[in-house]
Write a protein that holds these residues in place. Sequence first.
Motif, PDB file in Angstrom:
ATOM      1  N   GLN A 198     -16.813  -4.890  46.092  1.00 15.04           N
ATOM      2  CA  GLN A 198     -15.975  -3.728  45.792  1.00 15.04           C
ATOM      3  C   GLN A 198     -16.396  -2.530  46.633  1.00 15.04           C
ATOM      4  OE1 GLN A 198     -16.671  -3.571  41.500  1.00 15.04           O
ATOM      5  NE2 GLN A 198     -14.480  -3.845  41.165  1.00 15.04           N
ATOM      6  N   SER A 199     -15.400  -1.851  47.196  1.00 16.25           N
ATOM      7  CA  SER A 199     -15.655  -0.698  48.059  1.00 16.25           C
ATOM      8  C   SER A 199     -14.923   0.535  47.548  1.00 16.25           C
ATOM      9  CB  SER A 199     -15.192  -1.015  49.482  1.00 16.25           C
ATOM     10  OG  SER A 199     -15.237   0.139  50.307  1.00 16.25           O
ATOM     11  N   THR A 200     -15.504   1.702  47.799  1.00 15.79           N
ATOM     12  CA  THR A 200     -14.860   2.971  47.439  1.00 15.79           C
ATOM     13  C   THR A 200     -14.489   3.794  48.668  1.00 15.79           C
ATOM     14  OG1 THR A 200     -17.007   4.091  47.227  1.00 15.79           O
ATOM     15  CG2 THR A 200     -16.099   3.075  45.235  1.00 15.79           C
ATOM     16  N   SER A 201     -14.614   3.228  49.841  1.00 13.86           N
ATOM     17  CA  SER A 201     -14.357   4.005  51.060  1.00 13.86           C
ATOM     18  C   SER A 201     -12.917   4.508  51.111  1.00 13.86           C
ATOM     19  CB  SER A 201     -14.679   3.173  52.310  1.00 13.86           C
ATOM     20  OG  SER A 201     -13.904   1.978  52.320  1.00 13.86           O
TER      21      SER A 201
ATOM     22  N   ALA B 245      -1.905   2.495  57.129  1.00 16.48           N
ATOM     23  CA  ALA B 245      -3.213   2.218  57.708  1.00 16.48           C
ATOM     24  C   ALA B 245      -4.313   2.264  56.657  1.00 16.48           C
ATOM     25  CB  ALA B 245      -3.510   3.232  58.820  1.00 16.48           C
ATOM     26  N   GLY B 246      -4.101   3.082  55.607  1.00 19.33           N
ATOM     27  CA  GLY B 246      -5.137   3.223  54.586  1.00 19.33           C
ATOM     28  C   GLY B 246      -5.203   2.061  53.619  1.00 19.33           C
ATOM     29  N   VAL B 247      -4.044   1.552  53.177  1.00 19.78           N
ATOM     30  CA  VAL B 247      -4.070   0.527  52.121  1.00 19.78           C
ATOM     31  C   VAL B 247      -3.289  -0.741  52.464  1.00 19.78           C
ATOM     32  CG1 VAL B 247      -4.396   2.249  50.324  1.00 19.78           C
ATOM     33  CG2 VAL B 247      -2.074   1.504  50.904  1.00 19.78           C
ATOM     34  N   GLY B 248      -2.520  -0.743  53.526  1.00 19.55           N
ATOM     35  CA  GLY B 248      -1.776  -1.945  53.883  1.00 19.55           C
ATOM     36  C   GLY B 248      -2.706  -3.137  54.061  1.00 19.55           C
ATOM     37  N   GLY B 249      -2.445  -4.226  53.343  1.00 21.57           N
ATOM     38  CA  GLY B 249      -3.271  -5.422  53.463  1.00 21.57           C
ATOM     39  C   GLY B 249      -4.564  -5.395  52.669  1.00 21.57           C
ATOM     40  N   ARG B 250      -4.859  -4.285  51.984  1.00 21.22           N
ATOM     41  CA  ARG B 250      -6.056  -4.210  51.141  1.00 21.22           C
ATOM     42  C   ARG B 250      -5.684  -4.569  49.703  1.00 21.22           C
ATOM     43  NH1 ARG B 250     -10.372  -1.347  53.494  1.00 21.22           N
ATOM     44  NH2 ARG B 250      -9.787  -0.177  55.377  1.00 21.22           N
ATOM     45  N   VAL B 251      -6.625  -5.169  49.001  1.00 19.57           N
ATOM     46  CA  VAL B 251      -6.441  -5.440  47.580  1.00 19.57           C
ATOM     47  C   VAL B 251      -7.058  -4.281  46.802  1.00 19.57           C
ATOM     48  CG1 VAL B 251      -6.933  -7.008  45.672  1.00 19.57           C
ATOM     49  CG2 VAL B 251      -6.527  -7.929  47.974  1.00 19.57           C
ATOM     50  N   THR B 252      -6.224  -3.559  46.075  1.00 19.65           N
ATOM     51  CA  THR B 252      -6.696  -2.424  45.268  1.00 19.65           C
ATOM     52  C   THR B 252      -6.854  -2.884  43.826  1.00 19.65           C
ATOM     53  OG1 THR B 252      -5.563  -0.829  46.699  1.00 19.65           O
ATOM     54  CG2 THR B 252      -6.173  -0.080  44.503  1.00 19.65           C
ATOM     55  N   LEU B 253      -8.012  -2.629  43.229  1.00 16.74           N
ATOM     56  CA  LEU B 253      -8.324  -3.107  41.889  1.00 16.74           C
ATOM     57  C   LEU B 253      -8.497  -1.949  40.905  1.00 16.74           C
ATOM     58  CD1 LEU B 253     -11.062  -5.800  42.700  1.00 16.74           C
ATOM     59  CD2 LEU B 253      -8.608  -6.178  42.345  1.00 16.74           C
TER      60      LEU B 253
ATOM     61  N   PRO C 245     -20.441  -5.165  40.504  1.00 15.93           N
ATOM     62  CA  PRO C 245     -19.047  -5.615  40.516  1.00 15.93           C
ATOM     63  C   PRO C 245     -18.210  -5.064  39.361  1.00 15.93           C
ATOM     64  CG  PRO C 245     -20.400  -7.270  39.462  1.00 15.93           C
ATOM     65  CD  PRO C 245     -21.329  -6.154  39.849  1.00 15.93           C
ATOM     66  N   LYS C 246     -18.605  -3.939  38.802  1.00 18.47           N
ATOM     67  CA  LYS C 246     -17.918  -3.419  37.618  1.00 18.47           C
ATOM     68  C   LYS C 246     -17.230  -2.084  37.861  1.00 18.47           C
ATOM     69  CE  LYS C 246     -20.970  -5.787  34.348  1.00 18.47           C
ATOM     70  NZ  LYS C 246     -21.879  -5.638  33.179  1.00 18.47           N
ATOM     71  N   LEU C 247     -16.930  -1.757  39.122  1.00 16.49           N
ATOM     72  CA  LEU C 247     -16.247  -0.507  39.404  1.00 16.49           C
ATOM     73  C   LEU C 247     -14.891  -0.480  38.713  1.00 16.49           C
ATOM     74  CD1 LEU C 247     -16.927   0.139  43.203  1.00 16.49           C
ATOM     75  CD2 LEU C 247     -18.082   1.137  41.218  1.00 16.49           C
ATOM     76  N   ARG C 248     -14.559   0.667  38.199  1.00 14.44           N
ATOM     77  CA  ARG C 248     -13.273   0.818  37.522  1.00 14.44           C
ATOM     78  C   ARG C 248     -12.126   0.905  38.517  1.00 14.44           C
ATOM     79  NH1 ARG C 248     -12.200   5.401  32.833  1.00 14.44           N
ATOM     80  NH2 ARG C 248     -10.143   4.654  32.168  1.00 14.44           N
ATOM     81  N   TYR C 249     -12.430   1.367  39.725  1.00 13.88           N
ATOM     82  CA  TYR C 249     -11.401   1.522  40.750  1.00 13.88           C
ATOM     83  C   TYR C 249     -12.012   1.256  42.104  1.00 13.88           C
ATOM     84  CZ  TYR C 249      -7.345   3.516  43.159  1.00 13.88           C
ATOM     85  OH  TYR C 249      -6.239   3.697  43.950  1.00 13.88           O
ATOM     86  N   SER C 250     -11.411   0.345  42.882  1.00 13.22           N
ATOM     87  CA  SER C 250     -12.011  -0.052  44.152  1.00 13.22           C
ATOM     88  C   SER C 250     -10.982  -0.770  45.007  1.00 13.22           C
ATOM     89  CB  SER C 250     -13.205  -0.989  43.908  1.00 13.22           C
ATOM     90  OG  SER C 250     -12.764  -2.196  43.284  1.00 13.22           O
ATOM     91  N   THR C 251     -11.378  -1.096  46.232  1.00 20.53           N
ATOM     92  CA  THR C 251     -10.567  -1.952  47.101  1.00 20.53           C
ATOM     93  C   THR C 251     -11.441  -3.091  47.629  1.00 20.53           C
ATOM     94  OG1 THR C 251     -11.024  -0.663  49.109  1.00 20.53           O
ATOM     95  CG2 THR C 251      -9.087  -0.039  47.814  1.00 20.53           C
ATOM     96  N   LEU C 252     -10.758  -4.136  48.072  1.00 18.62           N
ATOM     97  CA  LEU C 252     -11.426  -5.314  48.633  1.00 18.62           C
ATOM     98  C   LEU C 252     -10.628  -5.827  49.825  1.00 18.62           C
ATOM     99  CD1 LEU C 252     -12.182  -7.446  45.424  1.00 18.62           C
ATOM    100  CD2 LEU C 252     -13.924  -6.464  46.931  1.00 18.62           C
ATOM    101  N   LEU C 253     -11.316  -6.321  50.804  1.00 16.77           N
ATOM    102  CA  LEU C 253     -10.713  -7.069  51.905  1.00 16.77           C
ATOM    103  C   LEU C 253      -9.734  -6.230  52.729  1.00 16.77           C
ATOM    104  CD1 LEU C 253      -9.953 -10.338  49.855  1.00 16.77           C
ATOM    105  CD2 LEU C 253     -11.936  -9.873  51.327  1.00 16.77           C
ATOM    106  N   THR C 254      -9.290  -6.795  53.813  1.00 16.92           N
ATOM    107  CA  THR C 254      -8.243  -6.213  54.664  1.00 16.92           C
ATOM    108  C   THR C 254      -7.395  -7.357  55.202  1.00 16.92           C
ATOM    109  OG1 THR C 254      -9.666  -6.318  56.635  1.00 16.92           O
ATOM    110  CG2 THR C 254      -9.677  -4.249  55.372  1.00 16.92           C
TER     111      THR C 254
END
Length: 236
Positions: free
Chosen positions: A219-222, A81-89, A196-205
């Motif tokens: 980019q999101s950090t949630s 539920a936390g990361v399935g389908g999310r793009v982690t960068l 748009p320069k976060l070193r670690y983030s997620t995008l989309l679902t």
Amino acid sequence: MRTRTTTATTGLVAALAALFVLAGCTAPSGSPRAAASSVAPSAPAQGSGSGYEGPRPQDQNLLAWTGDPNDAGHVTAQSVAGVGGRVTLVRIVLREQITWSNIWLGLAGIDPNAQLANCYLGVYDANGTLVAATADISPQLMTDAIAKPLPLGKPFTAAPGTYFIALLLNGNWATNALTLKSTGAGISVNAGLTPPKLRYSTLLTGQTALPATVNLADQSTSTINTGWASQWYGIS
């Protein structure tokens, strides 16, 4: 008679002393006295290469990495539920041009009962354009909990600059079984940075494949702030 003997002796001692002093001043350059009187060599100048330098990717037959794998001691796990389908960068900055063929992922643990599909690694450039991606890595996530190279579909020439390694996971797995090696605790890796320069983030679902382009301003950090710590990656 006694007085003359004393005076003569004193004069002889003085003459010998003078002779020794003169000999010391004119000794050959290779003699012990000359060596002792020579000036000691100065300490090496800073930046001369004589000091300790930390490990480099090339020391381990890699071209670049997000951090020394010796420091990747943290294990990160997250629920479907936390990361399935999310793009982690994870951002990486290249200082020189390379031919990028593989992404190394630190797989810390596997879930033998997982059902994985549509799992990918890829590379986005600083504009958010997908420049390379792997085939579905689901099988590789089911075996051998080690650091392993996962080949890109086609190697590419990566000029110096900023890139984002993307991870997409889909399927079902046990949260604390499928785990990855991490170089940071998540939140702190973004110190001083904003999209748009976060070193670690997620995008989309809801993604089942890495999209051709992403908007890095989104980019999101949630999810990062829930403990999805920054993965370790290497490049070869």
